[in-house]
Design an enzyme around this catalytic site. Structure first.
Site, PDB file in Angstrom:
ATOM      1  CG  HIS A   1      -1.983   1.010   1.248  1.00  0.00           C
ATOM      2  ND1 HIS A   1      -2.258   1.847   0.189  1.00  0.00           N
ATOM      3  CD2 HIS A   1      -2.862   1.373   2.232  1.00  0.00           C
ATOM      4  CE1 HIS A   1      -3.254   2.655   0.508  1.00  0.00           C
ATOM      5  NE2 HIS A   1      -3.625   2.402   1.752  1.00  0.00           N
TER       6      HIS A   1
ATOM      7  CG  HIS B   1      -3.209   2.173  -9.056  1.00  0.00           C
ATOM      8  ND1 HIS B   1      -4.491   2.014  -8.585  1.00  0.00           N
ATOM      9  CD2 HIS B   1      -2.551   2.920  -8.125  1.00  0.00           C
ATOM     10  CE1 HIS B   1      -4.601   2.641  -7.426  1.00  0.00           C
ATOM     11  NE2 HIS B   1      -3.443   3.202  -7.132  1.00  0.00           N
TER      12      HIS B   1
ATOM     13  CG  ASP C   1       3.325   4.790  -5.191  1.00  0.00           C
ATOM     14  OD1 ASP C   1       3.265   5.661  -4.310  1.00  0.00           O
ATOM     15  OD2 ASP C   1       2.437   3.945  -5.378  1.00  0.00           O
TER      16      ASP C   1
END
Length: 432
Positions: free
Chosen positions: A267, A308, A366
């Protein structure tokens, strides 16, 4: 809100269960299955809640196929370029963009709640010097309930507002204290005259021996990262906050549970994993070898920062953050940063590779956020803490929405039991 009617029929017995599909303002309809247990003695089975709507919410909307992210209806592309994190926090919590006066009052309330109780500050002395910052942040947030028990009536709107101001204001201070504890440096107190991100950077990097001059580009980059991470619908940590909060526990305990859930590498730890991957690749010359290992079905090498769970298209946040990454590195003199150059080349090669194109593995937020944090001087162990600071705005919004809902129920997922049937206890002397 319109409804469509469905009926599920058990073929052997002819028993039926009538269901309604509720339509929201955007997104797929949701089938109300509350009557299945009573009518047919059935529960639904949905591991990971991939097709289950556990709540009704007005906060955030995601269209993964189209790469759309809306905060209270506003596209993330507009929010990221025109707003500030404090304004976004107000929007998420209150549902509307603030007027100038409302924003000034909200910003003032946050600035003047940034200090933490000295007794709470001394908690950090009880942690080992190399304790993970997320462990400290989660524990200290939970401990806040011991200091503010006189204003934790969940059903009092004023108490909920005070909590929102306190947690948003104090979590950067708590994060900075965990950072300083790891470094063995004295704690730096917040300053009310600085904006949210400038104050945070100063608490991180100033020392009694030398004042820290906040770079406006660094503060702007951090503000953008906080905006992009502020909320993301019913993700694991937000769902954890809602589930914990549904018990009626105090809001600090609910937020602490969200921090703990975010700590998981699947996460909130993804940007940390991206940097580790780039360091493992080492140089541009090794990219093809690395990607070959990723494609090898017999191996377990993963391409971190791509793909994702929700987005099946390009993560809209990645497009925004990529531009900021260039700006930060140019400003801070890291244009020749090998990790960034490696990231750019990896992105270029992967986006042209049919293997990744077919699987719709595009860079996510990210992929670049870790490079920016690293350029700002924030260590890898603090990456998830920075994520938690941002996501607190979303957690507060969802917690408040849930608590204010008169139809709120305590969360109680069901299970498909596959263990032993009922059996008799065997005394130990009779067991083989």
């Amino acid at each position: 809100m319109t409804t469509k009617k469905y009926e599920l029929v058990e073929l052997d017995s002819g028993r039926k269960s009538a269901m309604e599909a509720r339509s929201g303002t955007l997104g797929p309809d949701c089938l109300n299955i509350a009557g299945l247990s009573k009518d047919l003695g059935l529960f639904t089975f949905d591991p990971g809640f991939m097709a289950t709507a556990a709540c009704e919410s007005r906060v955030t909307f995601i269209d993964g196929d189209e790469g759309v992210l809306l905060y209270r209806g506003y596209p993330i592309e507009q929010i990221a370029t025109k707003s500030s994190f404090i304004e976004v926090a107000y929007l998420l919590i209150h549902g509307e963009l603030p007027t100038s006066q409302q924003l000034e009052q909200f910003d003032h309330a946050i600035r003047y709640h940034t200090m933490i109780n000295e007794s709470l500050l001394r908690f950090f002395n009880g942690f080992h010097h190399d304790a993970h910052p997320m462990a400290m942040v989660s524990a200290v947030i939970a401990s806040m309930a011991a200091f503010y028990h006189d204003s934790m009536d969940n059903h009092n709107p004023r108490h909920r507002e005070i909590f929102a101001h306190r947690i948003l204001a104090k979590i950067p201070t708590i994060a900075a204290a965990s950072f300083k504890h790891n470094r063995g440096q004295p704690f730096i107190y917040p300053r009310n005259d600085l904006d949210y991100c400038s104050n945070m950077l100063r608490m991180f990097f100033a020392t009694p021996a030398a004042e820290y001059e906040v770079d406006p580009v660094a503060a702007q980059a951090l503000d953008l990262l906080l905006i992009l991470h502020a909320d993301h619908e019913q993700n694991a940590s937000t769902s954890t906050v809602r589930l914990a909060g549904s018990t009626g526990t105090n809001p600090y305990a609910a937020i602490s549970s969200g921090v703990s859930a975010l700590w998981g590498p699947a996460h909130g730890g993804a940007n940390e994993a991206v940097l580790a991957m780039l360091e493992e690749i080492g140089t541009v010359d090794n990219i093809q070898k690395f990607l070959a290992r990723v494609k090898d079905k017999q191996g377990n090498t993963k391409l971190m920062g791509f793909g994702h769970r929700v987005y099946k298209n390009f993560d809209p946040r990645a497009k925004i953050i990529r531009e900021m990454c260039h700006k930060v590195l140019a400003r801070l003199g890291h244009t020749d940063n090998p990790l960034f150059e490696l990231a750019l080349r990896l992105e270029e090669i992967a986006l042209k590779d049919e293997y990744f194109i077919a699987r719709k593995l595009y860079p996510n937020v990210d992929f670049y956020s870790g490079v920016i944090y690293s350029a700002l001087g924030i260590p890898r162990s603090m990456f998830t803490v920075m994520f938690a600071i941002a996501r607190t705005a979303g957690w507060v919004a969802h917690w408040q929405e849930m608590i204010a809902d008169p139809a709120m129920k305590i969360g109680r997922p069901r299970q498909l039991y596959t263990g032993p049937v009922q059996r008799e206890y065997v005394d130990i002397e009779k067991r083989d």
